[in-house]
Design an enzyme around this catalytic site. Structure first.
Site, PDB file in Angstrom:
ATOM      1  N   GLY A 173       0.886  -1.184  -0.152  1.00  0.00           N
ATOM      2  CA  GLY A 173       0.165  -0.111  -0.012  1.00  0.00           C
ATOM      3  C   GLY A 173       0.710   1.217   0.059  1.00  0.00           C
ATOM      4  N   SER A 174       0.411   2.119   0.748  1.00  0.00           N
ATOM      5  CA  SER A 174       0.833   3.635   0.576  1.00  0.00           C
ATOM      6  C   SER A 174       2.598   3.654   1.223  1.00  0.00           C
ATOM      7  CB  SER A 174       0.119   4.826   1.501  1.00  0.00           C
ATOM      8  OG  SER A 174      -1.140   4.699   0.752  1.00  0.00           O
ATOM      9  N   THR A 175       2.754   2.536   1.953  1.00  0.00           N
ATOM     10  CA  THR A 175       4.252   2.707   2.535  1.00  0.00           C
ATOM     11  C   THR A 175       5.210   2.495   1.422  1.00  0.00           C
ATOM     12  OG1 THR A 175       4.208   0.209   2.868  1.00  0.00           O
ATOM     13  CG2 THR A 175       3.331   1.340   4.619  1.00  0.00           C
ATOM     14  N   MET A 176       4.729   2.303   0.026  1.00  0.00           N
ATOM     15  CA  MET A 176       5.695   2.247  -1.020  1.00  0.00           C
ATOM     16  C   MET A 176       6.137   3.670  -1.408  1.00  0.00           C
ATOM     17  SD  MET A 176       6.761  -0.370  -2.285  1.00  0.00           S
ATOM     18  CE  MET A 176       7.193   0.019  -3.936  1.00  0.00           C
ATOM     19  N   LYS A 177       5.119   4.468  -1.123  1.00  0.00           N
ATOM     20  CA  LYS A 177       5.276   6.053  -1.666  1.00  0.00           C
ATOM     21  C   LYS A 177       6.494   6.646  -1.515  1.00  0.00           C
ATOM     22  CE  LYS A 177       0.257   6.919  -1.894  1.00  0.00           C
ATOM     23  NZ  LYS A 177      -0.618   7.448  -1.040  1.00  0.00           N
TER      24      LYS A 177
END
Lengths: 542, 90
Positions: free
Chosen positions: A279-283
């Protein structure tokens, strides 16, 4: 000379007559009472300790008490005490001795635990009871920390069955000895046969984990999983400067000392074996790639227009943010902003950077069933795939991989191998991001835990921290679920020179809240705060 | 006479080695018994150590300490206001 020889012959002759004829009966009786038995000398399995030497798994034998009835019966007076110490029914010992009176060996009790065996030996000594022997039997494996280390350490019977007990079985396991021993009538060993083999004990294993940090992580994760009625959860705490795992906990857990509890999904060390979409922890890694390759700098602005349309699909934020800085992009977790950056990057460049960070790569921990996750190759990406990667869909990773990726940001861009065993020397890593890029990202991530970010609950009083939330829709029957989520928070502390990286994953919270910031964020704050204190890292000006 | 010296010496050597053999066997038994005794002691010491380790682990269990510190001693983690950071000693 001849006289000397004659004298010797005479002496020997007399000795022969004496032994054969005069002492014949006495010696024959003595000889018959001797016995040869093959005895197994059990080898001890090596102990497992944490980095400070606290025992996490220990083998100690269950003792077998045996006796020579002919000798023991003569000491009738002390039989009741011995019976009680062995925990046998009153009078049973006397009956047994009477039945076996003609024998020279009988087992009194097998599998006596160590504390009781110590008590029996005291009784034997105080009453000076003869003819009772204790031999260590099958070693029994104890796990004093119970469920806290359960999935990581696993368990062993004779051999390792699960977890590190299985992974390092050859190292921990010893080799039993086999001795052919001649004993006299009193049970005293006289001689061992030459073909005997001595026992070789197993080697000890020292983990990188700290049992205090492990306990705190377990306590807080368990509390959160219970509070949010979640299906499961995992957390990993890494030392940023060495790559050592300091804590690795999972829910649900089990008590490894209870044999009947050793089954089912509780055995899974989810932090290593289970993959999920991050999820957004990739950003941060998408932004890092853009910074690293000169596409953006720390002051760049991203123009979000409300949505991106790719074929029939649309990428959109919950609220329209307009012209945003990178700080806002990460702080408010803008999918559109991240997707625009990912689409502006060259496919090969993006793939190479994510691959280097470790997505889809094996961590080589040696843990059984370690998962590697999956990063599809750039040749298979559609435009939508490329955009989805930016907010962490279409690839998968384990909690440990995610923690390592953030540890790399914390270690100024140098990726260190993760280790479950204590590192004794300096660890060499691989530089995959410039120190500038890593520092910039860390400072951008500070906004996440500030008021107005997605996880003010993850802030720690006294310590500036960096982190990122993720709220991921789970896949159900091939499509993304509308009501099943995974809440994630990964962060670093202290901000200026990170020492610790902590990843929290909580699966399917069912009590209302499901956002990464609200569910996983507070767990991060509680564990990290205690960890900083226990590692004696002083509070820093915010 | 000269022809008898060699056999006589050999006979003597046989007797000496015979006695030495008996002596060596006797020594072996004594040393084996001693080794066995020490092995037993070592085992008991190891077992005792294991037992004490388990006892230590039970008494030192963090959940137990945590529980007793909070309930019996009313201890708690101080908040930031009550915390003063001292410079590390050189």
């Amino acid at each position: 000379m001849l006289g000397l020889i004659a004298l010797s012959a005479l002496l020997l002759g007399w000795r022969a007559i004496d032994q054969q004829l005069i002492q014949h009966n006495a010696l024959q009786q003595k000889g018959q009472s001797w016995q040869i038995r093959t005895e197994t000398q059990p080898a001890y399995r090596g102990e497992i300790t944490d980095r400070h030497g606290t025992v996490l798994a220990l083998s100690t034998p269950l003792v077998t008490f045996s006796a020579n009835p002919q000798v023991l019966t003569a000491q009738e007076l002390h039989l009741p005490q011995l019976t009680r110490a062995l925990g046998l029914p009153p009078g049973s010992l006397r009956t047994r001795l009477q039945q076996q009176a003609h024998k020279q060996y009988t087992v009194l009790k097998k599998r006596v635990p160590p504390d009781q065996a110590a008590h029996v030996r005291t009784v034997l000594k105080t009453h000076d009871i003869q003819g009772v022997h204790s031999t260590p039997g099958t070693p029994h494996r104890y796990y004093p920390t119970g469920e806290v280390f359960s999935q990581l350490i696993g368990f062993a019977n004779q051999h390792g069955q699960e977890g590190l007990e299985l992974a390092y079985d050859a190292h921990l396991r010893g080799t039993d000895g086999k001795l052919q021993i001649i004993r006299d009538g009193k049970g005293k060993a006289i001689q061992a046969h030459q073909a005997s083999r001595l026992a070789r004990d197993g080697q000890p294993l020292r983990l990188s984990l700290d049992h205090r940090l492990q306990y705190i992580a377990y306590r807080e994760l368990k509390a959160a999983v219970t509070r949010h009625q979640a299906d499961s959860g995992s957390a990993v705490l890494l030392d940023v400067t060495s790559g050592e795992v300091l804590a690795m906990v999972n829910q649900p857990g089990y008590n490894p000392n209870d044999r009947s509890a050793r089954r089912g999904p509780s055995l899974r060390n989810r932090a290593i074996t289970d993959v999920f979409e991050p999820g957004s922890t990739m950003k941060p890694f998408i932004v890092a790639t853009a910074l690293e390759h000169g596409q953006l700098d720390a002051d760049s602005q991203i123009d979000t227009r409300g949505w991106i349309t790719l074929g029939e699909r649309r990428i959109q934020d919950q609220t329209e943010l307009g012209q945003i800085s990178l700080t806002t992009l990460l702080g408010r977790s803008s999918n559109e902003g991240a997707a625009r950056i990912a689409l502006s990057l060259d496919k090969i460049t993006l793939w190479q950077q994510l691959d280097q960070i470790g997505f889809g790569r094996s961590l080589d921990t040696g843990f059984p069933a370690e998962a590697t996750g999956h990063l599809p190759h750039d040749s298979q990406w559609s435009r939508m795939d490329q955009a989805s990667l930016a907010f962490g869909y279409g690839l998968s990773a384990t909690t440990l991989q995610l923690a390592q990726a953030y540890a790399t940001l914390g270690n100024d861009g140098v990726r260190l191998p993760v280790s479950l065993l204590q590192q004794t020397g300096p660890v060499s890593g691989e530089r995959i991001l410039s120190a500038d890029t890593a520092r910039t990202i860390r400072h951008l991530l500070r906004q996440v835990v500030s008021p107005g970010g997605t996880a003010p609950q993850a802030a720690i009083p006294g310590y500036p921290v960096a982190g990122k939330t993720g709220t991921v829709r789970k896949i159900r029957r091939g499509s993304y679920s509308e009501d099943r989520y995974r809440a994630i928070f990964v962060g670093l502390a202290p901000l200026a020179q990170p020492r610790l990286a902590l990843a929290i994953v909580i699966d399917e919270p069912n009590a209302g809240d499901y956002y990464g910031g609200r569910v996983a964020g507070p767990v991060f704050a509680r564990i990290m705060r205690e960890a900083l204190r226990l590692m004696q890292i002083p509070p820093q000006p915010t | 006479m000269k022809r008898l010296i060699l056999p006589a010496c050999l006979s003597l050597a046989i007797i000496v080695s015979g006695v030495a053999l008996v002596f060596a066997r006797h020594q072996t038994r004594i040393l084996f018994a001693e080794r066995q005794q020490l092995r037993t002691e070592q085992q008991q010491t190891t077992d005792e150590w294991g037992r004490l380790q388990l006892e230590l682990a039970t008494l030192g269990s963090l959940s137990e300490i945590n529980h007793r510190a909070r309930t019996e001693l009313q201890m708690q983690i101080p908040d930031q206001v009550a915390t003063l950071a001292l410079p590390a000693r050189p």
